[in-house]
Motif scaffolding. Structure first.
Motif, short mmCIF file in Angstrom:
data_model
loop_
_atom_site.label_atom_id
_atom_site.label_comp_id
_atom_site.label_asym_id
_atom_site.label_seq_id
_atom_site.Cartn_x
_atom_site.Cartn_y
_atom_site.Cartn_z
N PHE A 46 0.82 -1.21 0.00
CA PHE A 46 0.00 0.00 0.00
C PHE A 46 0.85 1.27 0.00
N GLN A 47 2.17 1.10 -0.01
CA GLN A 47 3.08 2.24 -0.18
C GLN A 47 3.13 2.55 -1.67
N GLU A 48 3.10 3.81 -2.03
CA GLU A 48 2.96 4.20 -3.43
C GLU A 48 3.99 3.58 -4.36
N THR A 49 5.26 3.58 -3.98
CA THR A 49 6.29 3.13 -4.91
C THR A 49 6.71 1.68 -4.72
N PHE A 50 6.24 1.05 -3.69
CA PHE A 50 6.75 -0.29 -3.37
C PHE A 50 6.51 -1.28 -4.51
N TRP A 51 5.27 -1.45 -4.92
CA TRP A 51 4.94 -2.51 -5.87
C TRP A 51 5.54 -2.24 -7.24
N GLU A 52 5.54 -0.98 -7.68
CA GLU A 52 6.08 -0.65 -9.01
C GLU A 52 7.59 -0.85 -9.06
N ARG A 53 8.24 -0.73 -7.94
CA ARG A 53 9.71 -0.84 -7.90
C ARG A 53 10.18 -2.29 -8.06
N LEU A 54 9.32 -3.24 -7.78
CA LEU A 54 9.70 -4.65 -7.83
C LEU A 54 9.45 -5.25 -9.21
N ASP A 55 10.31 -6.21 -9.58
CA ASP A 55 10.05 -6.97 -10.81
C ASP A 55 9.15 -8.16 -10.47
N ARG A 56 8.77 -8.92 -11.49
CA ARG A 56 7.84 -10.04 -11.28
C ARG A 56 8.42 -11.07 -10.30
N TYR A 57 9.70 -11.35 -10.43
CA TYR A 57 10.34 -12.32 -9.53
C TYR A 57 10.26 -11.84 -8.08
N GLN A 58 10.53 -10.56 -7.84
CA GLN A 58 10.46 -10.00 -6.49
C GLN A 58 9.03 -10.01 -5.97
N HIS A 59 8.07 -9.81 -6.85
CA HIS A 59 6.66 -9.93 -6.45
C HIS A 59 6.41 -11.34 -5.90
N GLY A 60 6.91 -12.35 -6.61
CA GLY A 60 6.73 -13.73 -6.17
C GLY A 60 7.40 -14.00 -4.83
N VAL A 61 8.62 -13.50 -4.66
CA VAL A 61 9.33 -13.69 -3.38
C VAL A 61 8.57 -13.00 -2.26
N TYR A 62 8.11 -11.79 -2.52
CA TYR A 62 7.35 -11.05 -1.51
C TYR A 62 6.09 -11.83 -1.12
N LEU A 63 5.35 -12.32 -2.10
CA LEU A 63 4.12 -13.05 -1.80
C LEU A 63 4.41 -14.36 -1.06
N ALA A 64 5.51 -15.03 -1.40
CA ALA A 64 5.90 -16.23 -0.66
C ALA A 64 6.22 -15.87 0.79
N LEU A 65 6.87 -14.76 0.99
CA LEU A 65 7.19 -14.29 2.34
C LEU A 65 5.92 -13.99 3.13
N VAL A 66 4.95 -13.37 2.49
CA VAL A 66 3.67 -13.10 3.16
C VAL A 66 2.99 -14.41 3.54
N VAL A 67 2.99 -15.38 2.64
CA VAL A 67 2.37 -16.67 2.94
C VAL A 67 3.05 -17.34 4.14
N VAL A 68 4.38 -17.33 4.16
CA VAL A 68 5.11 -17.94 5.28
C VAL A 68 4.79 -17.21 6.58
N ALA A 69 4.72 -15.89 6.54
CA ALA A 69 4.40 -15.11 7.75
C ALA A 69 2.99 -15.44 8.24
N LEU A 70 2.06 -15.57 7.33
CA LEU A 70 0.69 -15.88 7.72
C LEU A 70 0.55 -17.32 8.22
N VAL A 71 1.24 -18.25 7.60
CA VAL A 71 1.23 -19.64 8.08
C VAL A 71 1.84 -19.70 9.47
N THR A 72 2.92 -18.96 9.68
CA THR A 72 3.55 -18.92 11.01
C THR A 72 2.58 -18.37 12.04
N THR A 73 1.86 -17.34 11.69
CA THR A 73 0.87 -16.76 12.60
C THR A 73 -0.20 -17.81 12.94
N LEU A 74 -0.65 -18.55 11.94
CA LEU A 74 -1.63 -19.60 12.20
C LEU A 74 -1.05 -20.70 13.09
N LEU A 75 0.17 -21.12 12.80
CA LEU A 75 0.79 -22.17 13.61
C LEU A 75 0.97 -21.74 15.06
#
Length: 159
Positions: A46-75
């Protein structure tokens, strides 16, 4: 009377109560850090420049990181949900055993988060090779601190 063989003068039930209380305290510590990290990660897009600054690969890494953080929260909250469901059923030993296994999953996820987060940040800031180097070093450090050191201390405790 069932007494612990580890030098404590406690019944089996007292030992299980102590182990459960210890487990809850450890989960509280992990939960706070995990939730802070997950909350921070969830605000980044939700930061203005964050998403545009990343390439597709970095988008994937970021989303994987979010999934791991959320799974950890659930665990980290699973033992509490289990406790709520089975409280009063006189199965504390199963609860403690289940909580300890879940804790191993939480620690593994925290180690994975450290590796992914270090890769992601160093990749974005300094490039992919810096990301790989940071991930290797910090993942190795996480493995040592979260798995090797506790195992060595546990192995040495019986001496």
């Amino acid at each position: 009377m069932d007494r612990s063989d580890r030098g404590r003068d406690e019944t089996r039930e007292e030992r299980l109560d102590r182990k459960w209380a210890d487990l809850l305290q450890e989960l509280r510590v992990m939960q706070t850090g995990t939730q802070l990290l997950a909350g921070f990660l969830l605000t980044l897009p939700f930061q203005e420049t964050f998403w545009e600054r990343l390439d597709r690969y970095q988008h994937g890494v970021y989303l994987a990181l979010v999934v791991v953080a959320l799974v950890t929260t659930l665990l980290v909250t699973t033992p509490i949900a289990v406790h709520r469901r089975i409280t009063g059923q006189h199965v504390k030993e199963r609860l403690v055993t289940s909580g300890q296994r879940t804790m191993q999953g939480v620690l593994a996820c925290i180690g994975l988060m450290v590796g992914l987060l270090s890769f992601f940040i160093f990749d974005v800031v300094a490039g992919p090779w810096a990301g790989v180097a940071a991930a290797v070093v910090l993942s190795a450090l996480a493995a040592v601190l979260l798995a090797v050191v506790p195992r060595r201390l546990a192995d040495g405790a019986g001496r």
